[in-house]
Design an enzyme around this catalytic site. Structure first.
Site, short mmCIF file in Angstrom:
data_model
loop_
_atom_site.label_atom_id
_atom_site.label_comp_id
_atom_site.label_asym_id
_atom_site.label_seq_id
_atom_site.Cartn_x
_atom_site.Cartn_y
_atom_site.Cartn_z
N TYR A 174 0.82 -1.22 0.00
CA TYR A 174 0.00 0.00 0.00
C TYR A 174 0.85 1.26 0.00
O TYR A 174 0.35 2.35 -0.29
CB TYR A 174 -0.92 0.04 1.23
CG TYR A 174 -1.90 -1.09 1.35
CD1 TYR A 174 -2.10 -2.01 0.33
CD2 TYR A 174 -2.64 -1.25 2.52
CE1 TYR A 174 -3.00 -3.06 0.47
CE2 TYR A 174 -3.55 -2.28 2.66
CZ TYR A 174 -3.73 -3.19 1.64
OH TYR A 174 -4.62 -4.21 1.78
N HIS A 215 0.77 -11.59 2.18
CA HIS A 215 -0.28 -10.86 1.48
C HIS A 215 -1.03 -11.72 0.45
O HIS A 215 -2.26 -11.66 0.37
CB HIS A 215 0.32 -9.63 0.78
CG HIS A 215 -0.67 -8.55 0.51
ND1 HIS A 215 -0.33 -7.22 0.46
CD2 HIS A 215 -2.00 -8.59 0.25
CE1 HIS A 215 -1.42 -6.50 0.21
NE2 HIS A 215 -2.43 -7.31 0.07
#
Length: 277
Positions: free
Chosen positions: A52, A110
């Site tokens: 991110y 992730h």
């Protein structure tokens, strides 16, 4: 660790606040401001990730909020290019530098990466926990088969699988696999990237409870003992998403919402993503 908000999803000794703030696509001052305001409103669960590129701003927002670090459950996720053992440890330490924290509460893989042996990655993830870089560890976007493989291979307990979950996507099999293995489910994209706000069925249900479609979705998840991390860049949405603990959906409405799922309901994918059940 203690929290102001009393609603949790528990897995082993991990207590995950049931509603958190997702920060995907939040950047710069906007990210820091939203994190700060969320914590001031009572949120105690903040989710970020290396991919991110906002870990620094998440940390800035937490410090600006005035809320004690020990009162906030912070999760971050390791990107797939850092799954080799030496690279994983280095990347986690870099995340902590950006967050300006000695540890995170939850450290996740992730996405699955078939190019690095899962057992090696999980060994490194467990080592990061043992080093004190994370209080708990888990996975994200793992299918039923990968959950079973990961639990068998990991030398430390995995406390959750963070997956896309909303009324348009049936995650029953993943939920059952997590339950069998003592893991929690954390739902990202819990309001289907905003697509539910004009859904007529959800609006009708919302009318009965005087709640929005988003609040109905989030309550539906929480009543399944699922934690949810809706993302928003709007301050007014923060309060709305958090105000779901003052009502309860009936069994009939829970079934109606669950019946909305379809095989084409998935909204997120990635190049390494396995074929889903």
């Amino acid at each position: 660790m203690r929290f102001v908000e009393a609603q949790f999803v528990e897995a082993g000794d991990a207590k995950i606040p049931a509603i958190g703030l997702g920060t995907w696509e939040l950047r710069g001052r906007t990210c820091a401001r939203i994190v700060e305001q969320a914590l001031r409103l009572g949120y105690r669960h903040i989710d970020t990730a290396q991919a991110y590129e906002n870990e620094r701003e998440v940390g800035d927002g937490l410090r600006a909020s005035g809320v004690r670090r020990d009162d906030v459950f912070v999760a971050t996720k390791i990107w797939t290019t850092h799954f080799a053992p030496n690279e994983l440890e280095r990347s986690v330490k870099e995340s902590l530098v950006r967050l300006r924290m000695p540890e995170v509460d939850l450290l996740l893989l992730h996405w699955p990466n078939p190019h690095v042996p899962l057992a090696e990655t999980l060994g490194a993830l467990a080592h990061a926990k043992r080093m004190g870089l994370a209080r708990h560890i888990g996975v994200s976007n793992f299918t039923v088969a990968l959950i079973e493989e990961a639990v068998a291979a990991c030398p430390e307990p995995l406390v959750c699988d963070q997956v896309e979950y909303h009324p348009y996507l049936d995650q029953t099999k993943v939920r059952e696999a997590c339950a069998r293995n003592g893991m929690a489910v954390v739902a990202y994209s819990p309001v289907a990237k905003g697509r539910i706000k004009n859904d007529r069925a959800l609006l009708r249900i919302g009318d009965r409870y005087r709640k929005s479609a988003a609040q109905i979705c989030l309550r539906w998840l929480v009543q399944q003992n699922v934690a949810a991390i809706p993302r928003t860049s709007k301050l007014e949405r923060l309060s709305e998403n958090f105000e779901i603990f003052d009502f309860e959906l009936s069994d009939q409405d829970m079934r109606l919402i669950s019946d909305m799922a379809s095989p084409k309901g998935r909204l997120n994918d990635f190049g390494f993503a396995p074929k889903w059940d």
